[in-house]
Design an enzyme around this catalytic site. Structure first.
Site, PDB file in Angstrom:
ATOM      1  CG  ASP A 308      -2.193   0.841   0.956  1.00  0.00           C
ATOM      2  OD1 ASP A 308      -2.120   1.747   0.094  1.00  0.00           O
ATOM      3  OD2 ASP A 308      -3.219   0.652   1.630  1.00  0.00           O
TER       4      ASP A 308
HETATM    5  C1  BGC Z   1      -5.138   3.042   0.265  1.00  0.00           C
HETATM    6  C2  BGC Z   1      -5.405   1.983  -0.787  1.00  0.00           C
HETATM    7  C3  BGC Z   1      -5.284   2.595  -2.162  1.00  0.00           C
HETATM    8  C4  BGC Z   1      -3.911   3.207  -2.313  1.00  0.00           C
HETATM    9  C5  BGC Z   1      -3.651   3.823  -3.672  1.00  0.00           C
HETATM   10  C6  BGC Z   1      -3.856   3.792  -0.012  1.00  0.00           C
HETATM   11  O1  BGC Z   1      -3.660   4.859   0.847  1.00  0.00           O
HETATM   12  O2  BGC Z   1      -5.076   2.434   1.524  1.00  0.00           O
HETATM   13  O3  BGC Z   1      -6.666   1.413  -0.584  1.00  0.00           O
HETATM   14  O4  BGC Z   1      -5.525   1.631  -3.144  1.00  0.00           O
HETATM   15  O5  BGC Z   1      -3.765   4.226  -1.333  1.00  0.00           O
HETATM   16  O6  BGC Z   1      -4.315   5.010  -3.854  1.00  0.00           O
END
Ligand code: BGC
Length: 766
Positions: A308
């Site tokens: 993430d």
């Molecule tokens: C979130 C994810 C997301 C990613 C990309 C993160 O902060 O937890 O769910 O897919 O960002 O934007």
């Protein structure tokens, strides 16, 4: 015949059970891998956010209108040969044409500038529709999709999302979210399919199939690669706040959190995103046992595992399990991470990883494994031959047909929780006061991940759709509607900031109305900005509700919220309660149709709605959590006391269930238990009914069994007066649980099976 079978067996053995297309992609991956330098391989493992290669004053913001910075792009894609880009620029949606232009340039730079010409894998948060594309079809958020209990609507929504994502030239969606939404405090519960492991699993499979196609043929330019997320146990931290520590036993992890991921992997999910949090003290991004032993070895996941946002940096900056960036990279890559969503500081990631390999601290075989997985997805998506998809080939983008699918999902999601004296539907023209902070907002209908991360730009992009107010006016005539906000959100503030906005005027207006439609809930939020310290609905909204109730008028409460904010201080004074969740761009129309009876509500609550902040349960709690009294001197209170139970959902018609019929009263190991029930529409309106089948294991060894568990469901349409028979098939495996050793077992013994108000017992005997 014999020979042919043996030949195919031989071929399968030689190819390790792969199909022709898979074999040729695997061969292509191997041949590409041989040509690649260590630097190229490491570059493939890095993902940056679009702003890094946009023109602007720094890496964090780009100029408007957006344009690519040739120098920055050259450095990232040609010099460092980065494998992936994500996100939009300046946190705002773009048109399909702009996306096409951006991604064409990115692919040209990556493919023409480098010796091996490897295309970039562009990824985006297509959460309830293609979040970052202007004009895309926005569906109800996942929590509402779950409330439909209609698998085909989830499949359709995902299919349309895939089409519109490809219409934006993007082949990879960070969706669906398969976390268990078991904690109403968590700021992303609404992104989940709710609290039940079976419901999450079933809807998750549909979402993966809708995005990737039923045959996972992601080379089809209408399909995208899905990224199931966030592996594993993301939504249940102790504090209820985003990215804070969770304590989950191995048994509970496997019983409740793993099944959705396991099923989606079995269904062919191509990629997976890792939980940003910490479980039992260990950041998941550093957890070899979860990422390699469980995910890759035990579940046999062959796709790519992406971090993430910034989560390798988090290992040293936030969690202090690494002393610096290099240490963090070593830990995460060795734990099993294939691609780092670095976001910004890609140079450090790449330089450190190259050095680690040269020092022997990360094996080149680990790098090869990661790059194989990344290249395989790129070949499967056919990006080498078709690195972009052109919006002109997607005539159905934003079409009426797609909008109708979104409306249908919204209409089937809306859940009637209470309807005293059949106050709904409103059959004859009445004078209505529409009030509350959610009455006239497209932003609150959609929630976050809509045209921007936190959803604050929705009004700018969704002006043509109808808020609750607009839709009610269109339905009953403007002359019958008065609107006074009463309370409003501070649109440029934090999501929870609000102010009294003609509160007294709203109360005065109620006196002249026949009925009040009170639209309460939350403003949009996600992730840490959506953290919450008080689950009660805000004081101001409570005050508005109570003062309106004091007028003695009938109040129809329309909830529009990402999580069940507690309403017990005034719920008993409401005549009717409708939960709309975050229904998307057609939620206003759907609510108006339900208020006036054009649509008969059929949603069911996909979580337990709490009545008190210190009484948070899931419906599948333990027997000890629902004992009101015990014999003897102690008379203690451990009441199971939700406001509304999981699966609650009324209709304007009534359904009667016949006694349950079982094919046998003793189920044996490899047999199937057939359960049938007749459902009759005994009311005066046609309706849709979700039929939910639960089982209870009456005695289990060591693990106190859950009071009941959902094992099957089906949604049927029944005309007034009509009877339909619903048949479910239950196997021994459906009745099993994870024992203290982490193994799934089904024990001999007695079970209760329940559908609606009907119950029957049976025995399992191997
Ligand atoms: C979130 C994810 C997301 C990613 C990309 C993160 O902060 O937890 O769910 O897919 O960002 O934007």
């Amino acid at each position: 015949m014999y020979l042919r079978r043996n030949l195919s067996v031989l071929l399968l053995l030689l190819t390790g059970g792969l199909t022709n297309a898979q074999t040729s992609n695997t061969a292509k991956v191997e041949s590409m891998l041989k040509k690649m330098t260590l630097e190229e391989k490491v570059g493939q493992m890095a993902q940056i956010t679009l702003d890094v290669i946009g023109k602007g004053k720094d890496r964090f913001t780009s100029d408007e209108p957006f344009s690519l910075d040739e120098k920055a792009m050259q450095k990232a894609l040609v010099q460092y040969k980065l494998g992936s880009v994500l996100n939009t620029s300046n946190n705002r949606a773009r048109t399909p044409q702009v996306w096409y232009d951006i991604i064409t340039k990115i692919q040209q730079s990556a493919m023409k500038g480098t010796k091996n010409g490897i295309p970039v894998l562009y990824g985006i948060d297509a959460i309830h529709g293609e979040t970052y594309t202007a004009g895309a079809t926005m569906f109800p958020q996942q929590i509402g999709q779950a409330a439909t209990f209609n698998r085909s609507l989830v499949h359709k929504g995902a299919e349309i999302t895939a089409y519109e994502t490809r219409a934006s030239s993007i082949p990879w969606a960070f969706s669906p979210l398969l976390d268990l939404g078991a904690d109403p405090r968590f700021p992303r519960q609404w992104e989940s399919f709710g609290e039940d492991p079976y419901l999450v699993t079933q809807m998750g499979i549909q979402a993966v199939k809708g995005l990737q196609g039923d045959n996972n043929d992601v080379d089809n330019p209408s399909h995208v690669a899905a990224s199931i997320k966030h592996f594993l146990g993301y939504q249940v931290p102790v504090s209820g706040k985003d990215r804070t520590p969770a304590f989950i036993s191995d048994q509970a992890l496997r019983e409740y959190h793993l099944p959705s991921f396991q099923a989606a992997i079995a269904a062919g999910a191509k990629t997976i995103m890792i939980n940003s949090g910490i479980i039992n003290g260990v950041p998941v991004h550093a957890n070899y046992n979860l990422l390699t032993k469980l995910l890759k070895e035990e579940l046999g996941f062959k796709g790519l595992a992406v971090t993430d946002w910034g989560d390798i940096e988090n290992l040293y900056q936030r969690d202090h399990v690494a002393k610096d960036n290099k240490d963090a990279v070593r830990i995460a890559i060795n734990a099993g991470i294939d691609m780092s969503m670095v976001a910004y500081n890609y140079e450090a990631f790449c330089d450190d990883l190259i050095a680690l390999v040269k020092e022997g601290k990360v094996k080149e075989s680990r790098i090869d494994d990661a790059v194989r997985r990344i290249l395989l997805v790129k070949y499967e998506l056919n990006l080498f031959n078709k690195p972009t998809t052109n919006p002109k080939d997607y005539p159905k983008f934003g079409s009426k047909e797609f909008e109708q699918a979104s409306y249908q999902a919204a209409a089937e999601s809306i859940t009637l929780l209470k309807n005293t004296d059949q106050v709904l539907p409103l059959n004859k023209p009445v004078k209505i006061l529409v009030t509350g902070p959610n009455a006239n907002s497209m932003r609150t209908l959609n929630g976050a991940w809509t045209y921007s991360w936190q959803g604050e730009k929705v009004e700018e992009f969704a002006a043509k759709y109808h808020t609750f107010l607009k839709a009610i006016e269109l339905k009953t005539g403007k002359q019958n509607v008065t609107y006074v906000p009463g309370v409003s959100y501070k649109m440029d503030g934090k999501y929870f900031e609000e102010y009294a906005d003609q509160l007294d005027a709203a109360i005065a207006a109620a006196k002249n109305a026949d009925v009040v439609v009170l639209c309460l809930g939350e403003n949009s939020y996600t992730e840490s900005p959506g953290n919450l310290s008080d689950l009660y609905l805000s004081d101001l909204q409570t005050e508005l509700a109570q003062k309106l109730a004091a007028t003695g008028k009938k109040i129809i409460l329309v909830l529009n919220e990402g999580r069940p904010r507690i309403i017990s201080k005034f719920e008993h004074k409401m005549s009717a309660v409708l939960q709309s969740y975050l229904p998307g761009n057609f939620g206003g129309d759907a609510i108006a149709d339900i208020l006036f009876g054009t649509v008969n509500p059929s949603g069911r609550l996909p979580y337990t709605y709490p009545q008190f902040p210190n009484a948070l349960f899931t419906y599948y709690h333990k027997p000890s959590e629902s004992r009101s009294t015990t014999e003897g001197v102690y008379n203690y209170d451990s009441d199971y006391n939700p406001q509304y139970i999981f699966g609650q959902g009324l209709s304007y018609t009534t359904f009667k269930y016949s006694p349950l019929k079982l094919s046998t009263s003793t189920l044996k190991k490899d047999e199937i238990l057939t359960v049938s029930v007749e459902v009759t529409n005994t009311g005066t309106l046609d309706g849709k009914e979700s039929v939910l089948l639960y089982t209870s294991d009456l005695v289990a060894t060591l693990i106190s069994p859950d009071v009941k568990r959902l094992r099957a469901f089906d949604k049927i349409e029944i005309k007034t007066g009509e009877t339909k028979t619903v048949i479910f098939k239950i196997t021994a495996d459906d009745l099993g649980f994870i024992n203290p050793e982490g193994k799934k077992v089904t024990e001999d013994g007695d079970f209760t099976l329940q559908i609606a108000d009907q119950k029957i017992n049976f025995t399992y005997n191997q």
